[in-house]
Design a protein around this motif. Structure first.
Motif, PDB file in Angstrom:
ATOM      1  N   LEU A   3      35.700  14.833 -41.661  1.00  0.00           N
ATOM      2  CA  LEU A   3      36.459  15.853 -41.543  1.00  0.00           C
ATOM      3  C   LEU A   3      37.433  16.435 -41.031  1.00  0.00           C
ATOM      4  CD1 LEU A   3      32.768  17.282 -43.679  1.00  0.00           C
ATOM      5  CD2 LEU A   3      34.994  16.446 -44.647  1.00  0.00           C
ATOM      6  N   PHE A   4      38.595  16.896 -41.675  1.00  0.00           N
ATOM      7  CA  PHE A   4      39.741  17.793 -40.301  1.00  0.00           C
ATOM      8  C   PHE A   4      39.425  18.883 -40.994  1.00  0.00           C
ATOM      9  CE2 PHE A   4      40.819  13.440 -40.375  1.00  0.00           C
ATOM     10  CZ  PHE A   4      41.635  13.086 -39.444  1.00  0.00           C
ATOM     11  N   GLU A   5      39.314  20.212 -39.826  1.00  0.00           N
ATOM     12  CA  GLU A   5      38.655  21.633 -40.812  1.00  0.00           C
ATOM     13  C   GLU A   5      39.127  22.546 -39.176  1.00  0.00           C
ATOM     14  OE1 GLU A   5      34.170  20.666 -41.868  1.00  0.00           O
ATOM     15  OE2 GLU A   5      34.710  20.166 -39.994  1.00  0.00           O
ATOM     16  N   ASP A   6      39.295  23.395 -39.965  1.00  0.00           N
ATOM     17  CA  ASP A   6      39.894  24.623 -38.549  1.00  0.00           C
ATOM     18  C   ASP A   6      38.683  25.048 -37.934  1.00  0.00           C
ATOM     19  OD1 ASP A   6      41.135  26.752 -37.358  1.00  0.00           O
ATOM     20  OD2 ASP A   6      41.956  27.337 -38.568  1.00  0.00           O
ATOM     21  N   LEU A   7      38.279  24.488 -36.435  1.00  0.00           N
ATOM     22  CA  LEU A   7      37.184  24.941 -36.040  1.00  0.00           C
ATOM     23  C   LEU A   7      37.583  25.733 -34.735  1.00  0.00           C
ATOM     24  CD1 LEU A   7      35.582  21.464 -35.179  1.00  0.00           C
ATOM     25  CD2 LEU A   7      35.123  22.902 -36.723  1.00  0.00           C
ATOM     26  N   GLY A   8      38.767  26.963 -35.275  1.00  0.00           N
ATOM     27  CA  GLY A   8      39.675  27.244 -33.401  1.00  0.00           C
ATOM     28  C   GLY A   8      39.886  26.828 -32.622  1.00  0.00           C
ATOM     29  N   LYS A   9      39.861  28.240 -31.560  1.00  0.00           N
ATOM     30  CA  LYS A   9      40.455  27.445 -30.900  1.00  0.00           C
ATOM     31  C   LYS A   9      40.234  26.570 -29.581  1.00  0.00           C
ATOM     32  CE  LYS A   9      44.599  31.293 -31.396  1.00  0.00           C
ATOM     33  NZ  LYS A   9      44.538  32.307 -30.969  1.00  0.00           N
ATOM     34  N   GLN A  10      38.839  26.670 -29.805  1.00  0.00           N
ATOM     35  CA  GLN A  10      37.973  25.765 -28.887  1.00  0.00           C
ATOM     36  C   GLN A  10      37.753  24.721 -28.564  1.00  0.00           C
ATOM     37  OE1 GLN A  10      35.985  28.954 -26.262  1.00  0.00           O
ATOM     38  NE2 GLN A  10      37.827  29.293 -24.653  1.00  0.00           N
ATOM     39  N   THR A  11      37.332  24.653 -30.122  1.00  0.00           N
ATOM     40  CA  THR A  11      36.229  22.982 -30.362  1.00  0.00           C
ATOM     41  C   THR A  11      37.232  21.963 -30.367  1.00  0.00           C
ATOM     42  OG1 THR A  11      34.865  24.837 -31.318  1.00  0.00           O
ATOM     43  CG2 THR A  11      34.494  22.811 -31.980  1.00  0.00           C
ATOM     44  N   TRP A  12      37.389  21.537 -30.295  1.00  0.00           N
ATOM     45  CA  TRP A  12      37.960  19.925 -31.263  1.00  0.00           C
ATOM     46  C   TRP A  12      37.149  19.335 -31.704  1.00  0.00           C
ATOM     47  CZ3 TRP A  12      40.947  17.260 -26.208  1.00  0.00           C
ATOM     48  CH2 TRP A  12      42.009  17.738 -25.948  1.00  0.00           C
ATOM     49  N   GLY A  13      35.762  19.358 -31.721  1.00  0.00           N
ATOM     50  CA  GLY A  13      35.110  18.504 -32.809  1.00  0.00           C
ATOM     51  C   GLY A  13      33.580  18.420 -32.718  1.00  0.00           C
ATOM     52  N   ARG A  29      43.990  21.351 -36.136  1.00  0.00           N
ATOM     53  CA  ARG A  29      44.633  21.838 -34.666  1.00  0.00           C
ATOM     54  C   ARG A  29      45.304  21.026 -34.034  1.00  0.00           C
ATOM     55  NH1 ARG A  29      43.044  28.478 -33.711  1.00  0.00           N
ATOM     56  NH2 ARG A  29      42.178  28.747 -36.190  1.00  0.00           N
ATOM     57  N   LEU A  30      44.072  19.903 -33.523  1.00  0.00           N
ATOM     58  CA  LEU A  30      44.706  19.141 -32.595  1.00  0.00           C
ATOM     59  C   LEU A  30      45.508  18.693 -32.959  1.00  0.00           C
ATOM     60  CD1 LEU A  30      41.361  17.867 -31.764  1.00  0.00           C
ATOM     61  CD2 LEU A  30      42.056  20.109 -30.750  1.00  0.00           C
ATOM     62  N   ASN A  31      46.914  18.379 -31.932  1.00  0.00           N
ATOM     63  CA  ASN A  31      47.605  16.694 -32.025  1.00  0.00           C
ATOM     64  C   ASN A  31      46.912  15.910 -32.220  1.00  0.00           C
ATOM     65  OD1 ASN A  31      46.985  15.963 -29.451  1.00  0.00           O
ATOM     66  ND2 ASN A  31      48.184  17.305 -28.748  1.00  0.00           N
ATOM     67  N   ALA A  35      43.088  14.152 -31.444  1.00  0.00           N
ATOM     68  CA  ALA A  35      42.678  13.950 -33.072  1.00  0.00           C
ATOM     69  C   ALA A  35      41.598  12.580 -33.011  1.00  0.00           C
ATOM     70  CB  ALA A  35      43.019  14.438 -33.835  1.00  0.00           C
ATOM     71  N   THR A  36      42.171  11.780 -31.957  1.00  0.00           N
ATOM     72  CA  THR A  36      42.281  10.987 -32.084  1.00  0.00           C
ATOM     73  C   THR A  36      41.131   9.765 -30.693  1.00  0.00           C
ATOM     74  OG1 THR A  36      44.300   9.702 -32.875  1.00  0.00           O
ATOM     75  CG2 THR A  36      42.791   8.227 -31.705  1.00  0.00           C
ATOM     76  N   TYR A  37      41.163  11.071 -30.034  1.00  0.00           N
ATOM     77  CA  TYR A  37      40.769  10.950 -28.926  1.00  0.00           C
ATOM     78  C   TYR A  37      38.661  11.268 -28.981  1.00  0.00           C
ATOM     79  CZ  TYR A  37      37.870  10.751 -24.407  1.00  0.00           C
ATOM     80  OH  TYR A  37      37.136  11.015 -23.665  1.00  0.00           O
ATOM     81  N   THR A  38      39.005  12.958 -29.908  1.00  0.00           N
ATOM     82  CA  THR A  38      38.131  12.985 -30.334  1.00  0.00           C
ATOM     83  C   THR A  38      37.337  12.406 -31.595  1.00  0.00           C
ATOM     84  OG1 THR A  38      38.687  15.599 -30.304  1.00  0.00           O
ATOM     85  CG2 THR A  38      37.038  15.511 -31.911  1.00  0.00           C
ATOM     86  N   CYS A  39      37.568  11.581 -32.561  1.00  0.00           N
ATOM     87  CA  CYS A  39      37.617  10.588 -33.375  1.00  0.00           C
ATOM     88  C   CYS A  39      36.640   9.687 -32.569  1.00  0.00           C
ATOM     89  CB  CYS A  39      38.410  10.205 -34.455  1.00  0.00           C
ATOM     90  SG  CYS A  39      37.815   9.166 -35.767  1.00  0.00           S
ATOM     91  N   GLY A  40      37.364   9.037 -31.734  1.00  0.00           N
ATOM     92  CA  GLY A  40      36.427   7.904 -30.305  1.00  0.00           C
ATOM     93  C   GLY A  40      35.455   8.582 -29.922  1.00  0.00           C
ATOM     94  N   HIS A  41      35.087   9.718 -29.314  1.00  0.00           N
ATOM     95  CA  HIS A  41      33.862  10.491 -28.864  1.00  0.00           C
ATOM     96  C   HIS A  41      33.076  10.700 -30.010  1.00  0.00           C
ATOM     97  CE1 HIS A  41      32.179  13.210 -25.876  1.00  0.00           C
ATOM     98  NE2 HIS A  41      31.647  13.615 -26.753  1.00  0.00           N
ATOM     99  N   GLU A  42      33.175  11.227 -30.690  1.00  0.00           N
ATOM    100  CA  GLU A  42      32.209  11.888 -31.597  1.00  0.00           C
ATOM    101  C   GLU A  42      31.872  10.258 -32.668  1.00  0.00           C
ATOM    102  OE1 GLU A  42      31.596  14.097 -31.813  1.00  0.00           O
ATOM    103  OE2 GLU A  42      32.851  15.759 -30.515  1.00  0.00           O
TER     104      GLU A  42
END
Ligand SMILES: [Zn+2]
Length: 109
Positions: A3-13, A29-31, A35-42
């Motif tokens: 899910l792509f959501e608005d998580l504010g300014k500090q949370t990546w995922g 909001r991520l570039n 966003a790709t890195y965050t997806c891999g991390h999660e």
């Protein structure tokens, strides 16, 4: 599910596991690179720590990471590297940037 959501300014995922449904949440909001890195991390959390709702990946807690976070970071780095190898004369930094790994996470290589 991703899910792509608005998580504010500090949370990546973050990763959640509710009613046996694993969900990766990514801040819209991520570039693209972040966003790709965050997806891999999660995804790392989903594979390595399934059944656990992991804490938020926040932009201000990169260096205060516990064991679960370090494992997810390492998996994200390896996922993004894939079968790539450093070119001759290429520095570690150049190589990791070419693989799309944000510089702040190079420590997990
Ligand atoms: Zn995490």
């Amino acid at each position: 599910m991703v899910l792509f959501e608005d998580l504010g300014k500090q949370t990546w995922g973050y990763y959640s596991h509710t009613n046996r449904i694993p969900v990766i949440h990514i801040n819209n909001r991520l570039n693209q690179e972040h966003a790709t890195y965050t997806c891999g991390h999660e995804l790392g959390h989903a594979v390595l720590h399934s059944g656990i709702n992991t804490p938020f990946l926040r932009s201000n807690t990169f260096y205060s990471v516990d064991k679960l976070e370090r494992q997810a970071h390492r998996l994200a780095v390896h996922l993004l590297i894939g079968l790539n190898e450093p070119d001759q004369g290429e520095t570690k930094r150049q190589f990791l940037i070419r693989c799309g790994i944000p510089e702040m996470f190079h420590v997990f290589y």
